[in-house]
Design an enzyme around this catalytic site. Structure first.
Site, PDB file in Angstrom:
ATOM      1  N   GLU A 229      18.531   5.346  22.603  1.00 47.01           N
ATOM      2  CA  GLU A 229      17.690   6.505  21.659  1.00 47.01           C
ATOM      3  C   GLU A 229      16.279   5.701  21.704  1.00 47.01           C
ATOM      4  O   GLU A 229      15.988   5.196  20.593  1.00 47.01           O
ATOM      5  CB  GLU A 229      18.263   6.844  20.471  1.00 47.01           C
ATOM      6  CG  GLU A 229      19.100   7.826  20.659  1.00 47.01           C
ATOM      7  CD  GLU A 229      20.213   8.028  19.344  1.00 47.01           C
ATOM      8  OE1 GLU A 229      20.688   9.141  19.130  1.00 47.01           O
ATOM      9  OE2 GLU A 229      19.826   7.577  18.254  1.00 47.01           O
TER      10      GLU A 229
ATOM     11  N   GLU B  54      25.966  12.427  23.374  1.00 51.98           N
ATOM     12  CA  GLU B  54      26.298  12.452  21.914  1.00 51.98           C
ATOM     13  C   GLU B  54      26.507  13.746  21.366  1.00 51.98           C
ATOM     14  O   GLU B  54      25.481  14.624  21.646  1.00 51.98           O
ATOM     15  CB  GLU B  54      25.593  11.244  21.159  1.00 51.98           C
ATOM     16  CG  GLU B  54      25.657   9.836  21.398  1.00 51.98           C
ATOM     17  CD  GLU B  54      24.704   9.062  20.271  1.00 51.98           C
ATOM     18  OE1 GLU B  54      24.409   9.712  19.263  1.00 51.98           O
ATOM     19  OE2 GLU B  54      24.461   7.986  20.616  1.00 51.98           O
TER      20      GLU B  54
END
Length: 686
Positions: A158, A322
Site C-alpha cells: 500500500e 486484501e
C-alpha cells in the site's frame, strides 16, 4: 468492442484464495503454526502472502539474517499444494535501522521528522533506505526465486504518503529541472508566479508545499503531487531490480487502494502512471457493507466502478489482494458482514475481473492495532464459527470456477478517469469546496450502465479511445491540448462523446485557456461555456429535457451556441430558457454537453437514448428487477455470467436462454427466485 484473449496473469490456472499470513508473529507457538497448515486445507484456501511486515524478524540485527522460519513456511504451504506470494518487507523497517540511520524516517509537511513507529514511515529518496531494501530483496530472490511454491512478488505494501526532508527537496528540484529543461523562466511561466510576487530567481528557493502559509501556487502543488508519484515509482523500481534480474519468470505486483469513506480511488498517487510498472494490478477492497447512508446495491455499484477502473488500467484480470471475510477495525463503525454477504461480495469481485479472493488476514493478531480486525481464523481457533464456514464455502465455489481464470470483460462504453484533473480541481479556489466531488460524479454517470448490466471500462487519458462506441468524460477540469486532440479524433472517426460542466477549463499546468474554451472543444461541441453558476446546497433549478422536468443542483453552465442543437433548457434563474443540454454532429461522430449536475433519473433517460442509438447491450440478457446486477466475463468459447442479488428481499430473474450453473452443474432456463444476497453463476455457450 474490444476483444480479449485469456490472460493468465499469475501463470496459475486456478482462482487464488487465501491471503495475508503472518507466521512471524507466532514463532514462539509452533503448535499454532502447525495447526494453521491443517486449517488452510479445511478452509479451501490455496495461496498465502507472507513477509509483508517481517523485516525485523528476517533481519533482527543489521547484517544478521534469520530465514529458517520462512523456509519452513514455504515448505509447509507447498506440502499441501499451496502457493506463496512473497512480499518484500519495505512497508515497515526495523527499529535498529531508524536508530542508526535517521534519514530513513519521513519528514512531514511541517518539516518535522517523524519518530519510529507505525508503518510506511520512510523516505522514498533516502539512499540508505534504497540500499537496504534492495539488499534484503536480493537475498529473498536468491533464496526463494526457484522455490516451486513461489507464485508472485508482492512489493512493499500500500504505497502512499510523502516526505519533505532535505533529500526530497533536492530530488524535487532535480525533477523540476528535468521537466522544465533547466529553464527557470519556463517554470515561472507555467506556475504563473508573478501572482503575489512568487517569482523564483534560483532553483534553491523552491520547496514542497507546506501547511504553513497559503499554498496559492497551484502549479507548484500539482507538480509536487506528480513528483510524489514519480518518486514513489522510482523507489518501487529500485526495489524490484534484483527481482527482475534473478526471477524474471515471477510476476510482480503491489497493492493499490481505495479511500473507503466514500469508496473512491486512492488519491495520493496517480495509479495510471504506476500501473505501467506492474505485471499485475492488485487492490485492497474494504467497502462498508450494511452502512446506514446508502443501499447495498448503491455500494455494490461503487465497488463495481473501482473494479472496472483497476481492471481497465492494464485491460486484463486483476487480483483482489486484501478484503475482510467479516469486518475491519478502522471504519467509524466496524460492522460485521451479514450471513451471505461474504459470498456475494466475493463473487462480485470475480464477476468484474478478479482472479483472486485474498484476505487480510489469515489469522487474527493477538495484540496491537489489528487484533480485532477480521480474519479467516479467529482467536477461538475454531472451524465451527460462522466466518470460517463462509470462507470455506467461498473456497469450494472458487474451485469450481477455475475455467473463469484469465478471462476479461468486453466493453463498448468507457468513462474517463484522471487523477491529475482531480488534484487540480480540488486545489481550485472556486466553485464550492464540498460539492466538487469528481469521482462521485463519474460514478453517477456509471450508474445507468451498471443498472442495465452494460459493461464499462473506466480508462485514463493515455489509453486507446478508438475501440469504444461511447466515451464519457464528466468534469474533466484539466485537459491538455494533446488530450483534446485525441478526443477530437475520437469524435471525428465516429465516436460519441459526452462531456459536462467544469470541463476543459485549464491546461496541464493548471493555467486557464485564454479566449474562453479551447477552440477545438468549441468545434467538437458546437458551443462554448461562458459562465458557471455555483449553487448553495439548498438551491435548486430544473432542466426540461424531452418534455420532462429534472432537478438540478450544485452547478449550472451558461452556454453560447454555434452549430450545436439544443436538447434541454434551464427552467429557472437568469439563464432560464437557455441551453442546458446540447448535441453536435462533428464529422462522423456526435458530441453531447451536459451543463448542470442533474438527478439520477436524468442520466437514466439520457443514456437510455444513447444505449438504444448505439446498440449497447449486456453480454447476456437476464431479466431482473432493481438491485440485481448481472456481470459477465468472456472466454473465446463462452460467457461466464454472475447474477447477484444486492437487495434484502427475494428477487425473480428470468434467463432467456438455457445456461449451465457452474456451482451445481444443473441446466437452467426461464424464471428463478434469488434469495437475499444470493448469487447464481452460469455458463452460456456461444
Amino acid at each position: 468492442m474490444l476483444q480479449y484473449k485469456r490472460t493468465y496473469i499469475t501463470k496459475a490456472d486456478f482462482i487464488l484464495h487465501g491471503g495475508d499470513y503472518n507466521p512471524d508473529q507466532w514463532l514462539d507457538r509452533p503448535d499454532i503454526l502447525e495447526g494453521d497448515i491443517k486449517l488452510m486445507e479445511l478452509s479451501h484456501t490455496n495461496t498465502f502472502t507472507v513477509g509483508v511486515f517481517a523485516w525485523a524478524t528476517l533481519e533482527p540485527e543489521e547484517g544478521v539474517y534469520r530465514f529458517e522460519w520462512l523456509d519452513k513456511v514455504f515448505d509447509d504451504i507447498y506440502s499441501i499444494g499451496g502457493r506463496v506470494i512473497l512480499a518484500t518487507p519495505s512497508g515497515a523497517r526495523p527499529a535498529w535501522m531508524s536508530q542508526k540511520y535517521p534519514e530513513v524516517l519521513r519528514v512531514n509537511a511541517s518539516r518535522v521528522r517523524q519518530l519510529h513507529g507505525g508503518r510506511h514511515n520512510h523516505c522514498f529518496t533516502s539512499k540508505v533506505y534504497r540500499q537496504k531494501t534492495q539488499q534484503i530483496n536480493r537475498l529473498l530472490a536468491e533464496r526463494y526465486g526457484n522455490h516451486p511454491a513461489l507464485l508472485m512478488w508482492h512489493v512493499s505494501n500500500e504505497y502512499g504518503g510523502e516526505c519533505h526532508c532535505d533529500l526530497c527537496q533536492d530530488a524535487f528540484r532535480v525533477w523540476l529541472k528535468k521537466k522544465y529543461n533547466n529553464d527557470l523562466k519556463a517554470l515561472n511561466n507555467a506556475w504563473w508566479t508573478p501572482f503575489w510576487s512568487h517569482i523564483y530567481s534560483d532553483w534553491s528557493q523552491i520547496e514542497s508545499p507546506s501547511p504553513i502559509g497559503e499554498n496559492t501556487v497551484h502549479g507548484l502543488n500539482l507538480d509536487w503531487k506528480r513528483f510524489v508519484t514519480d518518486q514513489t515509482i522510482s523507489f518501487f523500481e529500485n526495489e524490484v531490480v534484483p527481482l527482475r534480474e534473478l526471477t524474471p519468470h515471477i510476476p510482480i505486483t503491489t497493492n493499490f487502494m481505495a479511500d473507503t469513506c466514500d469508496l473512491i480511488p486512492f488519491q495520493g498517487l496517480d495509479y495510471s502512471k504506476f500501473a505501467k510498472h506492474l505485471d499485475v494490478i492488485s487492490w485492497d477492497a474494504y467497502p462498508a457493507w450494511h452502512n446506514d447512508w446508502e443501499s447495498t446495491a448503491d455500494l455494490a455499484m461503487k465497488v463495481g466502478f473501482i473494479n472496472d477502473l483497476y481492471r481497465s488500467l492494464k485491460q486484463q484480470p486483476f487480483l483482489l489482494m486484501e478484503c475482510t471475510p467479516s469486518l475491519v477495525n478502522w471504519h467509524k463503525v466496524n460492522k460485521a458482514k451479514r450471513p451471505g454477504m461474504h459470498f456475494l461480495s466475493s463473487m462480485q469481485m470475480i464477476a468484474h475481473g478478479s482472479d483472486s479472493i485474498l484476505y487480510f488476514q489469515w489469522r487474527k493478531s493477538r495484540g496491537s492495532s489489528e487484533k480485532f480486525h477480521g480474519a479467516v481464523v479467529d482467536h477461538d481457533n475454531s472451524v465451527e464459527n460462522r466466518v470460517f464456514k463462509e470462507v470455506a464455502q467461498v473456497g469450494k465455489a472458487l474451485e469450481k470456477l477455475s475455467s473463469v481464470v484469465g478471462t476479461n470483460r468486453p466493453a463498448d462504453v468507457a468513462i474517463l478517469y484522471d487523477w491529475e484533473s482531480n488534484w487540480a480541481l480540488n486545489d481550485a479556489q472556486g466553485f464550492a469546496a464540498e460539492t466538487k466531488r469528481y469521482p462521485q460524479t463519474l460514478v453517477q454517470h456509471y450508474r445507468p450502465f451498471w443498472e442495465q448490466d452494460i459493461p464499462v471500462d473506466v480508462i485514463t487519458k493515455e489509453q486507446d479511445f478508438s475501440g469504444y462506441k461511447l466515451l464519457i468524460a464528466p468534469m474533466l477540469y484539466l485537459v491538455s491540448e494533446k488530450t483534446i486532440a485525441r478526443l477530437k479524433e475520437f469524435v471525428a472517426n465516429g465516436g460519441t462523446l459526452v462531456m459536462t460542466y467544469i470541463s476543459g477549463l485549464v491546461n496541464e499546468h493548471d493555467l486557464t485557456y485564454l479566449g474562453g474554451w479551447h477552440k477545438d472543444l468549441q468545434e467538437i461541441f458546437g458551443m462554448k461555456p461562458v459562465e458557471i453558476d455555483t449553487l448553495y446546497p439548498r438551491d435548486r433549478n430544473r432542466v426540461n429535457y424531452r418534455g420532462r422536468s429534472y432537478e438540478l443542483k450544485d452547478y449550472a453552465t451558461v452556454t453560447e451556441l454555434n452549430t450545436a442543437k439544443v436538447e434541454g433548457i434551464y427552467e429557472d434563474d437568469f439563464y432560464a430558457n437557455t441551453p442546458a443540454v446540447t448535441s453536435n454532429q462533428y464529422e462522423k461522430g456526435q458530441a453531447y454537453y451536459i451543463g448542470g449536475r442533474l438527478e439520477d433519473q436524468f442520466h437514466r433517460d439520457f443514456y437510455q437514448e444513447l444505449i438504444n442509438k448505439l446498440g449497447l447491450k449486456p453480454v447476456v440478457s437476464v431479466k431482473h428487477g432493481k438491485g440485481v446486477s448481472v456481470q459477465a466475463r468472456q472466454a473465446p468459447e463462452c460467457d461466464y455470467v454472475f447474477v447477484m442479488n444486492f437487495t434484502e428481499e427475494k428477487q425473480p430473474i428470468v434467463f432467456e436462454s438455457k445456461v449451465k450453473d457452474l456451482i451445481t452443474g444443473e441446466e437452467i432456463s426461464g424464471e428463478l427466485i434469488l434469495d437475499k444476497y444470493e448469487v447464481r453463476i452460469v455458463e452460456k455457450k456461444r
